[in-house]
Design an enzyme around this catalytic site. Structure first.
Site, PDB file in Angstrom:
ATOM      1  N   PHE A   1       0.858  -1.188   0.000  1.00  0.00           N
ATOM      2  CA  PHE A   1       0.000   0.000   0.000  1.00  0.00           C
ATOM      3  C   PHE A   1       0.892   1.234   0.000  1.00  0.00           C
ATOM      4  O   PHE A   1       1.742   1.396   0.876  1.00  0.00           O
ATOM      5  CB  PHE A   1      -0.927   0.036   1.218  1.00  0.00           C
TER       6      PHE A   1
ATOM      7  N   ASP B   1       9.262   2.629   1.818  1.00  0.00           N
ATOM      8  CA  ASP B   1       8.080   3.365   2.269  1.00  0.00           C
ATOM      9  C   ASP B   1       7.927   3.123   3.767  1.00  0.00           C
ATOM     10  O   ASP B   1       7.483   2.052   4.190  1.00  0.00           O
ATOM     11  CB  ASP B   1       6.857   2.881   1.500  1.00  0.00           C
TER      12      ASP B   1
ATOM     13  N   LYS C   1       2.924   9.293   8.670  1.00  0.00           N
ATOM     14  CA  LYS C   1       1.907   9.110   9.703  1.00  0.00           C
ATOM     15  C   LYS C   1       2.252   9.683  11.085  1.00  0.00           C
ATOM     16  O   LYS C   1       1.584  10.582  11.569  1.00  0.00           O
ATOM     17  CB  LYS C   1       1.519   7.638   9.807  1.00  0.00           C
TER      18      LYS C   1
HETATM   19  C1  LIG Z   1      -0.926   5.227   5.125  1.00  0.00           C
HETATM   20  C2  LIG Z   1       0.127   4.831   4.152  1.00  0.00           C
HETATM   21  C3  LIG Z   1       0.358   5.574   2.973  1.00  0.00           C
HETATM   22  C4  LIG Z   1      -0.525   6.726   2.549  1.00  0.00           C
HETATM   23  O1  LIG Z   1      -0.457   7.785   3.437  1.00  0.00           O
HETATM   24  P1  LIG Z   1      -1.565   8.953   3.333  1.00  0.00           P
HETATM   25  O2  LIG Z   1      -1.100   9.945   4.352  1.00  0.00           O
HETATM   26  O3  LIG Z   1      -2.882   8.337   3.657  1.00  0.00           O
HETATM   27  O4  LIG Z   1      -1.512   9.479   1.950  1.00  0.00           O
HETATM   28  C5  LIG Z   1       1.415   5.209   2.172  1.00  0.00           C
HETATM   29  N1  LIG Z   1       2.213   4.175   2.495  1.00  0.00           N
HETATM   30  C6  LIG Z   1       2.018   3.444   3.600  1.00  0.00           C
HETATM   31  C7  LIG Z   1       2.950   2.319   3.907  1.00  0.00           C
HETATM   32  C8  LIG Z   1       0.963   3.729   4.460  1.00  0.00           C
HETATM   33  O5  LIG Z   1       0.753   2.980   5.548  1.00  0.00           O
END
Ligand SMILES: *Cc1c(COP(=O)(O)O)cnc(C)c1O
Length: 385
Positions: free
Chosen positions: A132, A217, A246
């Site tokens: 994701f 990521d 986050k």
């Molecule tokens: C939550 C998340 C995203 C997206 O972040 P947003 O602030 O919702 O755009 C991208 N990568 C990972 C691994 C995530 O957990």
């Protein structure tokens, strides 16, 4: 039911009906509009890692709001420079930071940087199946979940997905058009599926060998959540690009992309920009977050609390196994459904996430107390019985 459903709302229907309206939080605790208390073992999807209404973050935001909120990135501000310097040190040094407002934007910046760095004929970013990476058109295509792509085709070209922890599959996918690999150290939204340390080491070696970027990521895994400052540090690798968001602002929106200096140099003035990214309100919050996390040893604290929570979960009847690291944990259930257990737990005063049909996710604040862990385990025990 003491929970209150939202009144017919002006919100678009992008989320399931919201079962509770929260009005207040403090540390690990939340209260809804009826005064009912909850333990928050979700932290707004791994965002409020220092707990709700953290006094030092609140003070920083209040003070900054009375001092300077915004001047644009045409000018410098002190909190942004401080946060960039701290992040560079925590990642491992030798790089620079681009600020933005979210995880998806951090990944968009990484994808653009990879394209600029690699040149016009190399633009493909390889990501993991079940990964994701966000909901913008490009990060949606980076996300290795085809069901989420279908209604939004055509998506921007330049993404291919490979099975996690399969180095041979990755090697076979590195054709001449590939610019970078982007990988979560733990596939969080995809089910809390850890990438093996040996796999990450192999990915790094392949990227070096084929002269493509190794990008991680860390939007969910970063900033002490897994028991290290960043998830990749468990594997002892050193990526070219690290994205995060986050937990960085403890609830104030902020994202960041770190890149090694020679890679980051591919971005020149005019290549990428943002109006709000890095503005002083968000970076003042982030500066307070990082100050508290460093002072109080957040990675070690998360590791110790995670071991207690994991052991308690493993001992619960109804839990088949527990996976993840630090305080990013998933409990695989023997016979109940994840969403059902999450709904019943909420009713019983515990916020967790119904991660998959068969698992729940627990991401409490990093400084969750032993008493709160025991209370949460007690609630889950009742729900699973
Ligand atoms: C939550 C998340 C995203 C997206 O972040 P947003 O602030 O919702 O755009 C991208 N990568 C990972 C691994 C995530 O957990």
């Amino acid at each position: 039911m003491s929970t209150v459903t939202n009144l017919a709302s002006p919100l678009l229907n992008t989320y399931p009906p919201q079962p509770v309206t929260f009005v207040k939080g403090r540390g690990t605790e939340l209260w809804d509009q009826t005064g009912k208390r909850y333990l928050d073992f979700l932290s707004g999807l791994a965002v409020t890692s220092l707990g709700h209404a953290h006094p030092e973050v609140a003070a920083a935001v209040a003070e900054q709001s009375e001092t300077l909120l915004h001047v644009s990135n045409l000018f410098g501000t002190e909190p942004g420079r401080d946060v960039a310097a701290t992040l560079d040190r925590l990642v491992g040094g030798g790089g620079g930071v681009f600020f933005c407002n979210s995880g998806a934007e951090a990944n968009e910046a990484a994808i653009k940087l990879a394209r600029k760095w690699a040149g016009p004929d190399r633009y493909v970013v390889l990501t993991a199946e079940k990964s994701f990476h966000g909901r913008t058109l490009a990060t949606l295509h980076a996300t290795g979940q085809p069901a989420k792509h279908a209604p939004f085709q055509p998506l921007p070209a330049g993404f291919r997905h490979v099975p996690l922890n399969d180095l041979a599959a990755l090697e076979a996918a590195i054709t001449d058009d590939v610019a970078a690999v982007l990988i979560e150290p733990i596939l969080a939204e995809g089910g809390v599926l850890p990438a093996d340390a040996e796999y990450l080491q192999g990915v790094e070696a392949l990227c070096r060998d084929r002269n493509i970027l190794f990008m991680v990521d860390e939007v969910q895994t970063g900033l002490a959540r897994t028991g290290e400052w960043f998830g990749f540090q468990h594997a002892g690798v050193s990526p070219d690009v690290v994205t995060m968001a986050k937990a960085l602002g403890n609830g104030v929106p902020i994202g960041a992309m770190w890149a090694k200096a020679d890679v980051g140099a591919a971005f020149q003035p005019g290549d990428h920009a943002t109006t709000f990214g890095g503005q002083p309100l968000a970076t003042a919050a982030a500066r307070a977050v990082l100050t508290v996390m460093e002072r109080d040893g957040a990675p070690g604290v998360a590791n110790a609390a995670g071991a207690k929570l994991r052991a308690g979960l493993e001992a619960l009847p109804g839990v088949a196994s527990v996976r993840g690291a630090g305080l990013l944990l998933a409990a695989e259930l023997t016979d109940k459904s994840g969403p059902d257990v999450a709904a019943a737990a909420l009713e019983a005063g515990l916020v967790v996430n119904g991660l998959t049909a068969t698992a729940i996710r627990l991401t409490p604040p990093l400084f969750v107390s032993d008493e709160e862990i025991q209370e949460a385990l007690g609630i889950l025990k009742g729900v699973l019985a």
